[in-house]
Design a protein around this motif. Structure first.
Motif, PDB file in Angstrom:
ATOM      1  N   VAL A   1       1.911  15.570   3.436  1.00  0.00           N
ATOM      2  CA  VAL A   1       2.974  14.592   3.211  1.00  0.00           C
ATOM      3  C   VAL A   1       4.280  15.335   2.968  1.00  0.00           C
ATOM      4  N   GLN A   2       5.281  15.039   3.783  1.00  0.00           N
ATOM      5  CA  GLN A   2       6.568  15.719   3.654  1.00  0.00           C
ATOM      6  C   GLN A   2       7.356  15.238   2.432  1.00  0.00           C
ATOM      7  N   HIS A   3       7.246  13.958   2.130  1.00  0.00           N
ATOM      8  CA  HIS A   3       8.018  13.388   1.039  1.00  0.00           C
ATOM      9  C   HIS A   3       7.116  12.535   0.137  1.00  0.00           C
ATOM     10  N   PRO A   4       6.316  13.178  -0.730  1.00  0.00           N
ATOM     11  CA  PRO A   4       5.407  12.403  -1.594  1.00  0.00           C
ATOM     12  C   PRO A   4       6.144  11.449  -2.535  1.00  0.00           C
ATOM     13  N   GLU A   5       7.436  11.723  -2.795  1.00  0.00           N
ATOM     14  CA  GLU A   5       8.184  10.859  -3.711  1.00  0.00           C
ATOM     15  C   GLU A   5       8.355   9.449  -3.155  1.00  0.00           C
ATOM     16  N   ILE A   6       8.205   9.299  -1.843  1.00  0.00           N
ATOM     17  CA  ILE A   6       8.320   7.966  -1.244  1.00  0.00           C
ATOM     18  C   ILE A   6       7.233   7.040  -1.776  1.00  0.00           C
ATOM     19  N   TYR A   7       6.036   7.621  -1.999  1.00  0.00           N
ATOM     20  CA  TYR A   7       4.890   6.805  -2.394  1.00  0.00           C
ATOM     21  C   TYR A   7       4.941   6.378  -3.852  1.00  0.00           C
ATOM     22  N   ASN A   8       5.726   7.086  -4.680  1.00  0.00           N
ATOM     23  CA  ASN A   8       5.812   6.684  -6.092  1.00  0.00           C
ATOM     24  C   ASN A   8       7.217   6.211  -6.465  1.00  0.00           C
ATOM     25  N   ALA A   9       8.013   5.836  -5.457  1.00  0.00           N
ATOM     26  CA  ALA A   9       9.380   5.397  -5.719  1.00  0.00           C
ATOM     27  C   ALA A   9       9.427   4.141  -6.576  1.00  0.00           C
ATOM     28  N   PHE A  10       8.342   3.369  -6.566  1.00  0.00           N
ATOM     29  CA  PHE A  10       8.330   2.130  -7.342  1.00  0.00           C
ATOM     30  C   PHE A  10       8.519   2.381  -8.831  1.00  0.00           C
ATOM     31  N   GLN A  11       8.134   3.584  -9.312  1.00  0.00           N
ATOM     32  CA  GLN A  11       8.311   3.852 -10.740  1.00  0.00           C
ATOM     33  C   GLN A  11       9.790   3.992 -11.114  1.00  0.00           C
ATOM     34  N   TYR A  12      10.636   4.167 -10.112  1.00  0.00           N
ATOM     35  CA  TYR A  12      12.083   4.229 -10.324  1.00  0.00           C
ATOM     36  C   TYR A  12      12.758   2.940  -9.830  1.00  0.00           C
ATOM     37  N   ASN A  13      11.943   1.900  -9.690  1.00  0.00           N
ATOM     38  CA  ASN A  13      12.436   0.588  -9.260  1.00  0.00           C
ATOM     39  C   ASN A  13      13.058   0.646  -7.861  1.00  0.00           C
ATOM     40  N   LYS A  14      12.376   1.386  -6.968  1.00  0.00           N
ATOM     41  CA  LYS A  14      12.879   1.504  -5.603  1.00  0.00           C
ATOM     42  C   LYS A  14      11.774   1.242  -4.585  1.00  0.00           C
ATOM     43  N   LEU A  15      12.215   0.776  -3.425  1.00  0.00           N
ATOM     44  CA  LEU A  15      11.374   0.752  -2.231  1.00  0.00           C
ATOM     45  C   LEU A  15      11.936   1.790  -1.283  1.00  0.00           C
ATOM     46  N   MET A  16      11.109   2.724  -0.831  1.00  0.00           N
ATOM     47  CA  MET A  16      11.582   3.767   0.069  1.00  0.00           C
ATOM     48  C   MET A  16      10.711   3.799   1.318  1.00  0.00           C
ATOM     49  N   PHE A  17      11.348   3.985   2.455  1.00  0.00           N
ATOM     50  CA  PHE A  17      10.651   4.088   3.732  1.00  0.00           C
ATOM     51  C   PHE A  17      11.201   5.282   4.497  1.00  0.00           C
ATOM     52  N   ALA A  18      10.324   5.998   5.159  1.00  0.00           N
ATOM     53  CA  ALA A  18      10.742   7.139   5.980  1.00  0.00           C
ATOM     54  C   ALA A  18      10.110   7.001   7.360  1.00  0.00           C
ATOM     55  N   ASP A  19      10.940   6.628   8.332  1.00  0.00           N
ATOM     56  CA  ASP A  19      10.487   6.464   9.715  1.00  0.00           C
ATOM     57  C   ASP A  19       9.249   5.568   9.777  1.00  0.00           C
ATOM     58  N   ALA A  20       9.273   4.457   9.037  1.00  0.00           N
ATOM     59  CA  ALA A  20       8.129   3.547   8.961  1.00  0.00           C
ATOM     60  C   ALA A  20       8.276   2.426   9.983  1.00  0.00           C
ATOM     61  N   PRO A  21       7.227   2.133  10.770  1.00  0.00           N
ATOM     62  CA  PRO A  21       7.299   0.987  11.678  1.00  0.00           C
ATOM     63  C   PRO A  21       7.463  -0.303  10.879  1.00  0.00           C
ATOM     64  N   LEU A  22       8.077  -1.296  11.473  1.00  0.00           N
ATOM     65  CA  LEU A  22       8.312  -2.548  10.756  1.00  0.00           C
ATOM     66  C   LEU A  22       7.001  -3.238  10.370  1.00  0.00           C
ATOM     67  N   THR A  23       5.910  -2.912  11.041  1.00  0.00           N
ATOM     68  CA  THR A  23       4.615  -3.459  10.631  1.00  0.00           C
ATOM     69  C   THR A  23       4.231  -2.929   9.243  1.00  0.00           C
ATOM     70  N   ASP A  24       4.575  -1.646   8.966  1.00  0.00           N
ATOM     71  CA  ASP A  24       4.319  -1.092   7.632  1.00  0.00           C
ATOM     72  C   ASP A  24       5.234  -1.742   6.598  1.00  0.00           C
ATOM     73  N   VAL A  25       6.475  -1.995   6.976  1.00  0.00           N
ATOM     74  CA  VAL A  25       7.399  -2.687   6.075  1.00  0.00           C
ATOM     75  C   VAL A  25       6.840  -4.075   5.748  1.00  0.00           C
ATOM     76  N   ALA A  26       6.288  -4.748   6.759  1.00  0.00           N
ATOM     77  CA  ALA A  26       5.709  -6.074   6.556  1.00  0.00           C
ATOM     78  C   ALA A  26       4.539  -6.022   5.578  1.00  0.00           C
ATOM     79  N   ARG A  27       3.723  -4.975   5.664  1.00  0.00           N
ATOM     80  CA  ARG A  27       2.595  -4.836   4.744  1.00  0.00           C
ATOM     81  C   ARG A  27       3.061  -4.627   3.310  1.00  0.00           C
ATOM     82  N   VAL A  28       4.116  -3.844   3.143  1.00  0.00           N
ATOM     83  CA  VAL A  28       4.666  -3.636   1.804  1.00  0.00           C
ATOM     84  C   VAL A  28       5.201  -4.947   1.242  1.00  0.00           C
ATOM     85  N   LEU A  29       5.861  -5.731   2.069  1.00  0.00           N
ATOM     86  CA  LEU A  29       6.371  -7.024   1.619  1.00  0.00           C
ATOM     87  C   LEU A  29       5.236  -7.940   1.188  1.00  0.00           C
TER      88      LEU A  29
END
Length: 358
Positions: free
Chosen positions: A276-304
């Motif tokens: 994983v190049q950017h592990p901080e993306i997966y725990n961004a929620f602890q800083y009250n953030k949603l972060m995506f890195a080159d994520a297909p919109l289907t992945d964005v839909a799953r997060v929603l």
């Protein structure tokens, strides 16, 4: 020699099978090796039967009549269950007896099986001893919560997640919590190297000593992403009435690595390990953030769906493969909608918890 071996006792009470297991008959060995190759579906049953034959440690090569075999197995079952041995009519002065060899075999097999059952029950109650009430923390859609565990470990629960454990925790046993959803863990290291386990399912767990990682257990995704330290991700299958488990897949992670559980065509799980190049993306929620890195919109839909309970449909299916990189406040999801509309020239329509990308 019987051909229709269906149950454990069909094997255990067969003299030829016992001779093969104990290495006393070359002809029996040839037959049973051929039988095993021709009946791979019986391999687990055969392994259990071999264990019992070894446990008997008794001369089992005598030719028994069918009635004697049935009687021996009745004795075994009665020793385990405590029920009457047989429905035979034993009038006063009349005793139905097995010959001594059969009695010795029945006694040893029964003792072995009884010991296994007693040991399993004892272990179960030993693990339960000192365990009190179950503590459970949960978050609603769009909510993030910080939890401090009894050992000082910190857990940040993402939205739509829950964490549970039994207290009090005993320093002699593994610290164990159960996670549904997603959470970021900061596990404290104990002086006695006490282990810490996160259960994602009955047979899926993460074992650590002291480390930081993000664990996910969603309907479509089971994984762990490691930030610091070292973790061991294991998949097991249950055995012996659920008392014991056998590990079928296991991976040890170093910082910057992830492992995910993928469905396997055999029904068992397989593990997929990656960097994983950017592990901080997966725990961004602890800083009250949603972060995506080159994520297909289907992945964005799953997060929603996972985080906010929103169901996304794509009227324009070409949008499904478009990829998004960005960060927005977790408690202001409308900012994400505006960003997607401007970036991809799309329209997001909302009715209740239904979203449509067109």
């Amino acid at each position: 020699m019987e051909e229709n071996y269906q149950t454990l006792h069909d094997f255990v009470l067969d003299p030829s099978f016992c001779d093969w297991v104990l290495g006393r008959d070359g002809d029996a060995a040839a037959y049973w090796q051929t039988y095993l190759k021709a009946n791979p579906d019986k391999s687990k049953l055969i392994e259990q039967a071999k264990t019992l034959v070894f446990a008997m440690g008794q001369n089992t090569s005598s030719d028994w009549a069918a009635s004697e075999k049935a009687e021996v197995w009745t004795q075994i079952q009665s020793r385990i269950t405590g029920q009457p041995e047989s429905s035979h009519d034993n009038t006063e002065g009349t005793v139905h007896c097995l010959r001594p060899a059969a009695w010795r075999v029945a006694s040893r097999v029964a003792a072995s099986l009884t010991a296994l059952v007693v040991l399993s029950i004892a272990l179960y109650y030993l693990m339960q001893r000192g365990q009190g009430e179950t503590i459970r923390y949960a978050t609603q859609y769009g909510e993030v919560k910080s939890v401090l565990l009894p050992d000082g470990s910190e857990v940040t629960l993402n939205a739509n997640s829950s964490l549970s454990f039994k207290k009090p925790w005993d320093a002699e046993f593994t610290r164990e919590v159960t996670l549904k959803g997603e959470a970021f863990f900061k596990v404290t290291h104990q002086q006695n190297d006490q282990k810490f386990k996160v259960k994602l399912a009955d047979t899926v767990s993460i074992e650590v000593l002291g480390t930081q990682f993000t664990a996910t257990k969603r309907p479509h995704d089971t994984k762990v992403v490691l930030n610091e330290g070292k973790v061991k991700f294991s998949v097991a299958k249950k055995g012996l009435l659920g008392f014991f488990q056998e590990t079928v897949a296991q991976e040890t992670l170093s910082p910057g690595e992830a492992v995910a559980l993928a469905a396997h065509k055999t029904g068992e799980g397989m593990l997929v390990k990656s960097t994983v190049q950017h592990p901080e993306i997966y725990n961004a929620f602890q800083y009250n953030k949603l972060m995506f890195a080159d994520a297909p919109l289907t992945d964005v839909a799953r997060v929603l769906e996972d985080v906010y309970g929103l169901k996304v449909t794509f009227s324009n299916r070409e949008l499904m493969s478009r990829r998004y990189t960005g960060s927005v406040p977790l408690d202001k999801v409308e900012v994400l909608f505006v960003a997607l509309e401007k970036l991809f020239h799309l329209k997001i329509s909302q009715q209740g918890n239904q979203l449509d990308f067109s």
